[in-house]
Design an enzyme around this catalytic site. Structure first.
Site, PDB file in Angstrom:
ATOM      1  N   GLU A 139     -25.174  -8.833 -42.289  1.00  0.00           N
ATOM      2  CA  GLU A 139     -25.201  -8.972 -40.831  1.00  0.00           C
ATOM      3  C   GLU A 139     -24.488  -7.805 -40.155  1.00  0.00           C
ATOM      4  OE1 GLU A 139     -25.344 -13.626 -39.794  1.00  0.00           O
ATOM      5  OE2 GLU A 139     -23.653 -13.081 -41.075  1.00  0.00           O
ATOM      6  N   GLU A 159     -26.041 -17.436 -47.280  1.00  0.00           N
ATOM      7  CA  GLU A 159     -25.240 -18.515 -46.682  1.00  0.00           C
ATOM      8  C   GLU A 159     -25.688 -19.914 -47.100  1.00  0.00           C
ATOM      9  OE1 GLU A 159     -24.315 -15.037 -44.030  1.00  0.00           O
ATOM     10  OE2 GLU A 159     -26.031 -15.768 -45.173  1.00  0.00           O
TER      11      GLU A 159
END
Length: 286
Positions: A139, A159
């Site tokens: 990210e 995640e």
């Protein structure tokens, strides 16, 4: 007043400034979790937690947020490079060991590394990815303008494997960067891409030899520095202003102050004069 770690209330503005004095953007001499190096107009920022695969906890995120505030505010810094210490990882994202120890996992309002939630990055940031860019690490890389990866780089939004979601921009940026079906697979399964796959699908700009990510990023920085820093900033500003406009013609006709400022900039005249005189321009960033 709102902070990454929570909200604070006082009865007066003066009292708030006493408890939480405004910080003038500036680089410190040293940081606990980050290494910083100035090289002319380039700022090199290294996440220095190799023992934790350069994962980030609140203190590291806060330092990076402060560093990028200083970078964007310094008129003598024109390009930034972000990398991770060692050869194992750019960043493994959120420090889950820190969170599992019962600590509060807060991040600055500007997000992971002070970048993922920042409304606008007015100057170029290059990610030099060495090894793993996992979860929040990917990210962070996607929040940068350019990604240079070495052959060992691996990219994933993992995640879901730990009961989380890629809420620091991954669920938005990845489907807008690579083919949506591939993004779906990466997000839903944690699938990893190697450097060549990432480049083939448009996630990475350049792939370099193992250990060469920073040198590759320096080459990109030099290419950016060959252009006018005022033009670079103006280009980023206009792209940011029009990113959310779906209609192409409407976006092209978007009213902006970019050209008004650019046409009276010293660098604009310098660029034109250098071209006609067949010499290298001497940029002043004004």
């Amino acid at each position: 007043r709102s902070f990454g770690y929570g909200n604070r209330v006082t009865l007066t503005e003066e009292r708030m400034d006493e408890f939480h004095p405004p910080r003038k953007p500036a680089l410190r001499e040293s940081y606990e979790h980050v290494l910083v190096r100035r090289d002319g107009h380039v700022l090199e920022v290294t996440i220095n937690r190799p023992e934790a695969r350069n994962s980030l906890h609140p203190d590291a995120n806060s330092e990076l947020d402060e560093i990028f505030d200083a970078y964007f505010a310094d008129p003598e810094l024109w390009v930034a490079i972000l990398t991770g210490a060692g050869d194992k990882a750019f960043s493994a994202g959120n420090d889950l060991s820190y969170t599992a120890s019962g600590n509060l996992p807060w991040a600055p309002k500007n997000g992971f590394a002070g970048l993922t939630h920042r409304e606008h990055l007015p100057k170029p940031v290059i990610a030099a990815v060495n090894g793993y860019a996992m979860g929040g690490g990917l990210e962070i890389a996607m929040a940068c303008h350019v990604i240079v990866a070495d052959e060992t780089a691996r990219f994933a939004l993992s995640e879901v494997r730990v009961g989380l979601i890629a809420a620091a921009g991954g669920l938005v940026r990845l489907p807008r960067t690579i083919p949506p079906k591939l993004a779906n697979e990466m997000i839903l399964t944690g699938k990893r891409l190697d450097a060549d796959e990432a480049a083939r699908h448009g996630l990475v700009n350049r792939v370099v030899e193992a250990g060469g990510a920073v040198d590759g990023a320096r080459e990109v920085a030099a290419e950016i520095l060959a252009g006018s820093p005022t033009s670079v900033r103006a280009s980023l500003q206009f792209m940011g202003e029009t990113a959310g406009i779906a209609d192409t013609v409407e976006a092209v006709n978007h009213p902006s102050s970019v050209m008004d400022h650019l046409l009276v900039a010293e660098d604009t005249m310098e660029g034109i004069m250098a071209f006609t005189q067949k010499r290298e321009p001497q940029w002043k960033n004004r």
